[in-house]
Design an enzyme around this catalytic site. Structure first.
Site, PDB file in Angstrom:
ATOM      1  CG  ASP A  51      -9.855  -7.626   2.865  1.00 13.80           C
ATOM      2  OD1 ASP A  51      -9.878  -7.628   4.115  1.00 13.80           O
ATOM      3  OD2 ASP A  51      -9.834  -8.668   2.201  1.00 13.80           O
TER       4      ASP A  51
ATOM      5  N   GLY B 258      -5.772 -16.443   4.901  1.00 13.11           N
ATOM      6  CA  GLY B 258      -4.403 -16.962   4.900  1.00 13.11           C
ATOM      7  C   GLY B 258      -3.563 -16.396   6.025  1.00 13.11           C
ATOM      8  NE  ARG B 259      -2.541 -10.594   5.147  1.00 11.63           N
ATOM      9  CZ  ARG B 259      -2.019  -9.408   4.964  1.00 11.63           C
ATOM     10  NH1 ARG B 259      -0.947  -9.061   5.612  1.00 11.63           N
ATOM     11  NH2 ARG B 259      -2.568  -8.577   4.114  1.00 11.63           N
TER      12      ARG B 259
ATOM     13  CG  ASP C 245       4.794 -14.183   5.953  1.00  8.69           C
ATOM     14  OD1 ASP C 245       3.619 -13.796   5.749  1.00  8.69           O
ATOM     15  OD2 ASP C 245       5.752 -13.407   6.094  1.00  8.69           O
ATOM     16  N   GLY C 246       1.588 -15.822   6.566  1.00 11.23           N
ATOM     17  CA  GLY C 246       0.568 -15.599   7.589  1.00 11.23           C
ATOM     18  C   GLY C 246       0.772 -14.320   8.389  1.00 11.23           C
TER      19      GLY C 246
ATOM     20  CG  ASP D 108     -10.686 -12.120  -2.568  1.00 11.38           C
ATOM     21  OD1 ASP D 108     -10.795 -11.779  -3.763  1.00 11.38           O
ATOM     22  OD2 ASP D 108      -9.643 -11.969  -1.917  1.00 11.38           O
TER      23      ASP D 108
ATOM     24  NE  ARG E 277     -10.624  -7.449   8.747  1.00 12.65           N
ATOM     25  CZ  ARG E 277     -10.212  -7.775   7.517  1.00 12.65           C
ATOM     26  NH1 ARG E 277      -9.815  -6.845   6.676  1.00 12.65           N
ATOM     27  NH2 ARG E 277     -10.178  -9.029   7.133  1.00 12.65           N
TER      28      ARG E 277
END
Ligand code: AMP
Ligand code: MG
Length: 487
Positions: A258, A88-89, A121-122, A248, A172
């Site tokens: 993450d 999503g971002r 909002d990404g 995820d 990353r």
């Protein structure tokens, strides 16, 4: 900058990702670039100004040949299946083959909206970007498989997270960004072709040895199980709490990925939770192996049709892989803690000895990192008083100490035992209150403490007097009890 991209993921079926361009940001400013890692990746940064680097690592200037995609995935979040997540971002800049021949993803996180942004909002706020930078590089220096930090850049734009915060982009590097949830997305849609294509890609990329086995997909599942079990054993051995082990957020490659509300233990408590959103303690320190196995069960479900044509047999194979996870975890965990206690070889009673120490640590709320380091000193022939203070001066301590002494007696020179212990028991970990301090200062545009902390953490097994202050546990008023995802 020329980057020798070789984008294998975009050669997979196109329902696995969506093309997307990073958002242009108004005033990119370089915070830090990891030059040794850039060298490893074969990126030639020489001659590039900080402004040029900020342009690239903010996503404003996309190098030629970039993949520029968001990856599709699903996942179980706190036990609930969410059929549509995806980057999503995050935007995959592309893949490169590094100096060791390993394929690595370079990904921009916080680079703007994607087709998977849902209501987000990404963007990424500075705090979580610095947290991921500090902790992922600390994990790498500790020798634990992890995604890496290549760069952090300020966007010059504020973003809204309850209050206005500086926006940032994190670059990353990962062996890949394929998650348990990537398999789940296609399995949940009944898209067996995509599951198979993904499994084949994963075998080629991460588990090539599975290809030579008579049942490659069973070998794949077992190999993923073993790597994940080994990874979580390593986390446990340094007191790391991932904090949000949703499916995820579990990388198929076996790397830690993450870094959201992650944190290291100060005082030892197996029930410890920092994450503000983990109200039930699902992802508490001591629950991590069980959750790793639960996540693996979700993966195994996706792979069932590939494991055997006979459904019953496929389930049997999957169950065997889960048992194997438990066995490997237990073996790696015990072997890691044997090393932490300085025990050579294997003896009956080792498990009791380890658990005995952990029990003492829990009862006396002793600092996880300081205790093991102090034990090393005692093995070397000094510092018994310091250990006694940490563990409480009870009879149980005296009993345990004498059992431990008997066990290490005759193993060799005390200084040798100590140096072996010091090589596995870090002197320095990224303590929560120090990470917060670095973030706070950076919010006021002072990155000096972030730099100092990041530099210190590159040598976690060394007692460097210059960093004495960073080894001290938090004073009561410095304690950070909650960490946030920051999304
Ligand atoms: P996380 O818990 O950080 O691993 O994120 C879970 C999901 O939320 C992933 O699909 C992310 O891409 C998505 N996500 C997190 N933060 C944002 C954001 N600010 N904008 C859009 N999507 C986001
Ligand atoms: Mg995630």
């Amino acid at each position: 900058m020329q980057i020798a991209f070789d984008n294998s993921y975009t050669r997979l079926p196109d329902r696995m990702f969506r093309p997307v361009a990073p958002a242009i940001v108004s005033k990119p400013e370089l915070i830090r670039v990891n030059r040794p890692l850039a060298d490893e990746l074969g990126l030639d940064l020489a001659g590039l100004s900080d402004d040029e680097l900020a342009g690239i690592f903010s996503g404003n200037v996309l190098p030629e040949g970039a993949a520029s995609i968001a990856m599709a995935y699903a996942g179980h979040q706190f036990g609930q299946f969410n059929p549509q997540l995806g980057d999503g971002r995050a935007i995959l800049m592309g893949e490169v083959v590094d100096s060791k021949g390993q394929r690595r993803d370079i990904q921009l996180k916080g680079a703007g909206e994607t087709p998977f942004s849902r209501n987000g909002d990404g963007r990424a706020a500075l705090g979580p970007v610095l947290r991921e930078y500090i902790v992922s590089e600390a994990m790498a220096a500790l020798g634990i498989p992890t995604t890496r930090a290549l760069a952090a850049v300020l966007t010059g734009e504020d973003i809204y997270r309850e209050t206005l915060l500086p926006g940032a982009v994190f670059t990353r590097v990962a062996a890949s960004h394929i998650r348990v949830g990537t398999f789940q997305l296609f399995a949940s849609r009944g898209d067996g072709d995509a599951v198979k294509a993904l499994a084949d890609h994963v075998i080629d990329r991460h588990y090539p040895e599975a290809k030579t086995q008579s049942a490659p997909y069973c070998a794949l599942l077992n190999a993923i199980a073993a790597r994940q079990a080994g990874l979580i054993a390593r986390w446990m051995s340094v007191g790391f709490i991932h904090g949000v082990m949703n499916t995820d957020n579990m990388a198929i490659s076996g790397e830690t990925i993450d870094f959201g509300p992650c944190a290291f233990l100060d005082e030892y408590d197996p029930g410890k939770v920092f994450s503000s959103i983990d109200r039930q303690g699902r992802y508490a320190y001591g629950n991590q192996p069980g959750i790793g196995q639960w996540n693996l069960a979700r993966l195994a479900e996706c792979l069932l049709p590939l494991l055997d044509d006979n459904e019953e047999k496929a389930v049997e194979i999957a169950n065997a892989a889960l048992v194997e996870f438990g066995r490997v975890f237990q073996e790696r965990w015990l072997s890691a803690f044997r090393a932490k206690l300085g025990l050579h070889g294997e003896a009956e009673g080792d498990l009791d000895l380890v658990n005995g120490l952990l029990g003492l640590m829990h009862r006396s709320s002793s600092d996880f990192t300081l205790t093991f380091r102090a034990l090393g000193k005692v093995a070397g022939g000094a510092g018994e008083e310091a250990l006694r203070v940490l563990l409480g001066n009870g009879d149980d301590f005296a009993v345990w100490l004498s059992l431990w002494r008997q066990r290490i007696d005759g193993q060799g020179a005390p200084e040798q035992i100590q140096s072996a212990m010091d090589a596995v028991n870090p002197a320095l970990i990224p303590r929560n209150h120090r990470i917060e301090e670095a973030i706070q200062a950076a919010t006021y545009n002072d990155f000096s403490f972030f730099e100092r902390l990041t530099t210190a953490l590159q040598r976690p097994y060394v007692d460097d007097v210059a960093y004495d202050d960073l080894r001290v546990p938090p004073a009561p008023e410095e304690r950070v009890t909650r960490t946030f995802c920051g999304t």
